[in-house]
Motif scaffolding. Sequence first.
Motif, PDB file in Angstrom:
ATOM      1  N   UNK A 139       0.833  -1.210   0.000  1.00  0.00           N
ATOM      2  CA  UNK A 139       0.000   0.000   0.000  1.00  0.00           C
ATOM      3  C   UNK A 139       0.865   1.256   0.000  1.00  0.00           C
ATOM      4  N   UNK A 140       1.949   1.242   0.770  1.00  0.00           N
ATOM      5  CA  UNK A 140       2.836   2.407   0.813  1.00  0.00           C
ATOM      6  C   UNK A 140       3.596   2.569  -0.493  1.00  0.00           C
ATOM      7  N   UNK A 154      -7.256 -10.584   2.212  1.00  0.00           N
ATOM      8  CA  UNK A 154      -6.550  -9.314   2.053  1.00  0.00           C
ATOM      9  C   UNK A 154      -7.482  -8.162   2.396  1.00  0.00           C
ATOM     10  N   UNK A 155      -8.709  -8.213   1.904  1.00  0.00           N
ATOM     11  CA  UNK A 155      -9.670  -7.141   2.184  1.00  0.00           C
ATOM     12  C   UNK A 155      -9.954  -7.046   3.677  1.00  0.00           C
ATOM     13  N   UNK A 156     -10.124  -8.189   4.337  1.00  0.00           N
ATOM     14  CA  UNK A 156     -10.401  -8.193   5.772  1.00  0.00           C
ATOM     15  C   UNK A 156      -9.225  -7.630   6.565  1.00  0.00           C
ATOM     16  N   UNK A 201      -7.853   2.396  -0.025  1.00  0.00           N
ATOM     17  CA  UNK A 201      -7.299   3.017  -1.216  1.00  0.00           C
ATOM     18  C   UNK A 201      -7.713   4.480  -1.280  1.00  0.00           C
ATOM     19  N   UNK A 202      -6.937   5.234  -2.023  1.00  0.00           N
ATOM     20  CA  UNK A 202      -7.211   6.656  -2.178  1.00  0.00           C
ATOM     21  C   UNK A 202      -8.111   6.822  -3.393  1.00  0.00           C
ATOM     22  N   UNK A 255      -6.143  -0.680  -3.600  1.00  0.00           N
ATOM     23  CA  UNK A 255      -7.126  -1.268  -2.704  1.00  0.00           C
ATOM     24  C   UNK A 255      -6.869  -2.758  -2.594  1.00  0.00           C
ATOM     25  N   UNK A 256      -7.854  -3.485  -2.089  1.00  0.00           N
ATOM     26  CA  UNK A 256      -7.682  -4.913  -1.852  1.00  0.00           C
ATOM     27  C   UNK A 256      -7.447  -5.722  -3.135  1.00  0.00           C
ATOM     28  N   UNK A 257      -8.173  -5.483  -4.233  1.00  0.00           N
ATOM     29  CA  UNK A 257      -7.932  -6.306  -5.424  1.00  0.00           C
ATOM     30  C   UNK A 257      -6.516  -6.163  -5.982  1.00  0.00           C
TER      31      UNK A 257
END
Length: 112
Positions: free
Chosen positions: A57-58, A85-87, A96-97, A65-67
């Motif tokens: 993410x960084x 991953x989403x959880x 996600x931005x 995002x998760x996908x």
Amino acid sequence: MNTYPFIEARKPQVTASGGRVNASRPSGPPTTPAATAPPGPHAVRNAELTKQITAVHQRSRGTYGAPRAHAVLQREGAGCGRRRVARLMRRAGIADDTAPPLPTRTRQPALT
């Protein structure tokens, strides 16, 4: 008098304040071995995945995002499911931005 002494012995007791207390359950902190046991392998793997997800993410500057994070993790060889991953992202507070939604465009009725 009740003919079922077992039931009478298990009935909740009434405290001096009038509240009901279940006599069959002790109060206080849990004393089971599971309460003091080290985390299991699933929890350890979740912690490792959360670190990897945070790094992905960084690297994406907060845009993945998760996908997409799941796809990157799959390419890197960290086998896990998309929902996991989403959880983990939700639990870690990672999102996600996303761009704000576009305004709804409707046609104005013709003035006649």
